[in-house]
Design a protein around this motif. Structure first.
Motif, PDB file in Angstrom:
ATOM      1  N   ASP A 162       0.838  -1.194   0.000  1.00  0.00           N
ATOM      2  CA  ASP A 162       0.000   0.000   0.000  1.00  0.00           C
ATOM      3  C   ASP A 162       0.878   1.251   0.000  1.00  0.00           C
ATOM      4  OD1 ASP A 162      -2.233  -1.565  -0.006  1.00  0.00           O
ATOM      5  OD2 ASP A 162      -2.532  -1.496   2.165  1.00  0.00           O
ATOM      6  N   ALA A 164       1.779   7.570  -9.088  1.00  0.00           N
ATOM      7  CA  ALA A 164       0.826   6.451  -9.073  1.00  0.00           C
ATOM      8  C   ALA A 164       1.217   5.387 -10.093  1.00  0.00           C
ATOM      9  CB  ALA A 164      -0.588   6.966  -9.353  1.00  0.00           C
ATOM     10  N   LEU A 168      -0.411  -0.496  -8.312  1.00  0.00           N
ATOM     11  CA  LEU A 168      -1.764  -0.435  -7.742  1.00  0.00           C
ATOM     12  C   LEU A 168      -2.599  -1.667  -8.090  1.00  0.00           C
ATOM     13  CD1 LEU A 168      -2.649   3.364  -8.151  1.00  0.00           C
ATOM     14  CD2 LEU A 168      -1.622   2.161  -6.215  1.00  0.00           C
ATOM     15  N   LYS A 214      -2.850  -0.600  -2.768  1.00  0.00           N
ATOM     16  CA  LYS A 214      -3.840   0.470  -2.756  1.00  0.00           C
ATOM     17  C   LYS A 214      -3.147   1.795  -2.489  1.00  0.00           C
ATOM     18  CE  LYS A 214      -8.159   1.757  -0.493  1.00  0.00           C
ATOM     19  NZ  LYS A 214      -9.051   1.514   0.647  1.00  0.00           N
ATOM     20  N   LEU A 215      -3.627   2.852  -3.151  1.00  0.00           N
ATOM     21  CA  LEU A 215      -3.176   4.198  -2.827  1.00  0.00           C
ATOM     22  C   LEU A 215      -4.021   4.684  -1.645  1.00  0.00           C
ATOM     23  CD1 LEU A 215      -1.474   6.679  -3.369  1.00  0.00           C
ATOM     24  CD2 LEU A 215      -3.051   7.321  -5.211  1.00  0.00           C
ATOM     25  N   ALA A 236      -3.737   7.360   0.368  1.00  0.00           N
ATOM     26  CA  ALA A 236      -4.093   8.785   0.396  1.00  0.00           C
ATOM     27  C   ALA A 236      -3.054   9.602  -0.361  1.00  0.00           C
ATOM     28  CB  ALA A 236      -4.189   9.290   1.830  1.00  0.00           C
ATOM     29  N   THR A 249     -13.077  12.927  -1.022  1.00  0.00           N
ATOM     30  CA  THR A 249     -13.079  11.820  -1.996  1.00  0.00           C
ATOM     31  C   THR A 249     -14.076  12.163  -3.104  1.00  0.00           C
ATOM     32  OG1 THR A 249     -14.756  10.642  -0.718  1.00  0.00           O
ATOM     33  CG2 THR A 249     -12.459  10.011  -0.338  1.00  0.00           C
ATOM     34  N   GLN A 252      -9.642  12.933 -12.315  1.00  0.00           N
ATOM     35  CA  GLN A 252      -9.420  11.480 -12.200  1.00  0.00           C
ATOM     36  C   GLN A 252      -8.751  10.929 -13.455  1.00  0.00           C
ATOM     37  OE1 GLN A 252     -11.220   8.590 -13.649  1.00  0.00           O
ATOM     38  NE2 GLN A 252     -10.008   7.196 -12.387  1.00  0.00           N
ATOM     39  N   ILE A 259      -5.925   7.695 -11.198  1.00  0.00           N
ATOM     40  CA  ILE A 259      -5.991   7.021  -9.892  1.00  0.00           C
ATOM     41  C   ILE A 259      -7.460   6.802  -9.556  1.00  0.00           C
ATOM     42  CG2 ILE A 259      -3.814   7.981  -9.029  1.00  0.00           C
ATOM     43  CD1 ILE A 259      -5.419  10.068  -7.485  1.00  0.00           C
ATOM     44  N   ASP A 311     -12.098   7.353  -5.706  1.00  0.00           N
ATOM     45  CA  ASP A 311     -12.390   7.412  -4.268  1.00  0.00           C
ATOM     46  C   ASP A 311     -11.118   7.541  -3.414  1.00  0.00           C
ATOM     47  OD1 ASP A 311     -11.354   4.907  -4.679  1.00  0.00           O
ATOM     48  OD2 ASP A 311     -12.936   3.821  -3.606  1.00  0.00           O
ATOM     49  N   THR A 312      -9.970   7.809  -4.056  1.00  0.00           N
ATOM     50  CA  THR A 312      -8.725   8.014  -3.294  1.00  0.00           C
ATOM     51  C   THR A 312      -8.884   9.211  -2.362  1.00  0.00           C
ATOM     52  OG1 THR A 312      -7.405   7.187  -5.154  1.00  0.00           O
ATOM     53  CG2 THR A 312      -6.246   8.471  -3.460  1.00  0.00           C
TER      54      THR A 312
END
Length: 509
Positions: free
Chosen positions: A2, A62, A67, A71-72, A74, A216, A223, A228, A231-232
């Motif tokens: 992550d 990113a 990924l 998970k990214l 934040a 988010t 986006q 990415i 919902d990051t």
């Protein structure tokens, strides 16, 4: 694995640092843009260029992360403070970004500073009255650009503009708001008296939120540009100086953080607001229960760069095939403390703390026939350190004796600088081996915002190796004789700065 991405939006470039969830640096990316200086005192940026740069470095960071198998967690932000941008009803820019470095509000600031209202505003907001302050910038805009101000629906800063572009929401973190000169440091809300002076309503300003607040739901354009997940979580973070304190673990009242990059800063974190009765220092909110007290200095590495360009022997650089800065540091190391009785006041770019005088100018004092270019080089470096020591003393007066100093910035790569700073301050100096303190501070705020940590104490375990420098008492005793003289001469010259600034202005027209 992550990931976190820390983003630092600076004056001439934006940087993104990719971390794993243990805050280990995996990679970093940078994108530059222009700083427009089309007129005397102007320092502006193109907001569209900054949005593009921010999106590109996040996209690149990113892309470097895997990924597909992680998970990214934040993206969190550090940014320069005290910028102003005028926006229309649809949040489109009506102006470029007027940066902290813009000094065109000089006359407005001088007038306000000398008035009772200026003293009241400083006492409530903790922001020194100076051309860098968005309060004085907006007052100046009313005077000089009324046609644009009349069309302006909103006044933002670069970070609130970025977050509007990403999420269609107009908010600002409490630390950036605190730097505007319009937020009451005790209530953490916009101050009515300051708003009256700026002739703005609170409807025209962003909503103030904690730095750990997350957004988010990226706009489709943002986006797509960053590639990415929509919902990051994006965390507001804070201004770069405050995050540098967090990023080097200087989060207690007994540890002072000093940064010497192009400019410089001296800061300490406290658990309550502290206002300087002499108006030398700022007091800004950072996060719930955290304030930062200190002073920014215009003159740091840029003054040293000027000295190296003009005082280092070009033929020696060529003959010895050596970098001019390496040669300069070698030369300086061979000159004793005190530079054979030569002082240098490093105010080549005006000065913020401790003078708050945009007209301040540099000078050598004590120059005689016995002095060499080597003495002058050492005096320049010592002058930068003594100026920092003056702000350091003011911080010490207000919050007490520090146990140590943690220092970062480009200067920290040179051994002679590190030791000189310890000697001039007469205080142990710790140098973290990691230089990305602002982005590390930003992702620590992200960890807190996501509930992964309860407080910022964890930062001390993330910093890594530290080099420590103890004061050399022989040099300390020299500087303790020179520092009062440095301050005395500064006081004597201060009344003449406005006159020489006017003469220089006439000479360049």
């Amino acid at each position: 694995m992550d990931y976190f991405i820390g983003v630092d939006v600076g004056t001439t470039s934006t940087k993104a640092v990719l971390y794993n969830k243990n805050a280990t640096v995996l990679d970093q990316f940078s994108e530059g843009y222009s700083l427009y200086r089309d007129a005397t005192g102007m320092a502006e940026q193109d907001p569209v260029a900054i949005v593009e740069a921010v999106e590109k470095v996040i996209h690149d960071a990113a892309a470097r992360a895997n990924l597909a198998n992680g998970k990214l967690l934040a993206v969190s932000f550090s940014s320069a403070n005290q910028s102003v941008i005028m926006l229309d009803n649809n949040f489109n820019p009506l102006s470029r970004v007027i940066t902290w470095a813009d000094t065109r509000a000089r006359e407005v600031a001088t007038e306000l500073k000398q008035s009772p209202a200026g003293q009241q505003i400083y006492a409530k907001t903790g922001t020194p009255i100076h051309p860098m302050s968005p309060l004085t910038k907006i007052m100046w805009l009313h005077k000089t650009k009324p046609e644009i101000v009349n069309k302006t629906a909103y006044f933002g800063d670069i970070k609130s503009y970025l977050f509007y572009h990403f999420f269609n929401t107009f908010k600002v973190d409490v630390s950036i708001a605190s730097c505007t000169g319009m937020m009451n440091v005790n209530t953490c809300d916009w101050d009515e008296q300051a708003l009256g002076l700026a002739k703005v309503s609170r409807k025209q300003l962003p909503e103030i939120v904690n730095g750990t607040t997350q957004e988010t739901g990226l706009t489709p354009t943002a986006q797509a540009n960053m590639n990415i997940p929509a919902d990051t979580p994006f965390i507001y973070g804070a201004f770069d100086g405050a995050l540098s304190n967090l990023g080097v673990g200087a989060i207690k009242q007994n540890t002072v953080a000093i940064t010497i990059g192009t400019s410089a800063g001296v800061r300490v974190v406290t658990d309550h607001p502290v206002i300087d009765p002499q108006q030398r220092l700022f007091c800004y909110a950072v996060d719930k229960g955290l304030w930062v007290i200190g002073g920014p200095l215009n003159n740091g590495g840029d003054v040293y760069q000027w000295a190296v360009e003009h005082l280092v022997d070009a033929s020696a650089v060529k003959n010895e095939n050596i970098d001019p800065y390496t040669l300069a540091n070698q030369v300086i190391a061979g000159v004793p403390a005190g530079a054979h009785g030569l002082l240098f006041h490093p105010f080549l770019g005006g000065e913020r703390a401790p003078l708050w005088d945009a007209n301040a100018r540099g000078s050598f004092f004590g120059l005689s026939q016995m002095h060499t270019r080597a003495d002058m080089l050492r005096a320049v470096m010592e002058g930068i350190c003594m100026n920092i020591a003056t702000v350091f003393q003011a911080v010490r007066d207000l919050v007490g004796e520090p146990a140590s100093v943690t220092a970062t910035g480009g200067f920290a790569r040179a051994e002679v600088w590190r030791q000189m700073l310890a000697d001039v301050l007469n205080c142990p100096v710790n140098i973290p081996n990691s230089f990305e303190s602002g982005c590390l501070g930003a992702i620590t705020m992200a960890m807190k915002g996501l509930g992964l940590i309860d407080n910022y104490e964890i930062i001390t375990s993330l910093i890594g190796d530290i080099s420590s420098y103890q004061p050399n008492q022989e040099a300390v005793s020299v500087y303790q004789n020179y520092l009062p003289l440095f301050q005395q001469v500064e006081g004597l010259l201060t009344p003449a700065y406005s006159t020489i600034a006017k003469l220089q202005q006439q000479a360049t027209h």
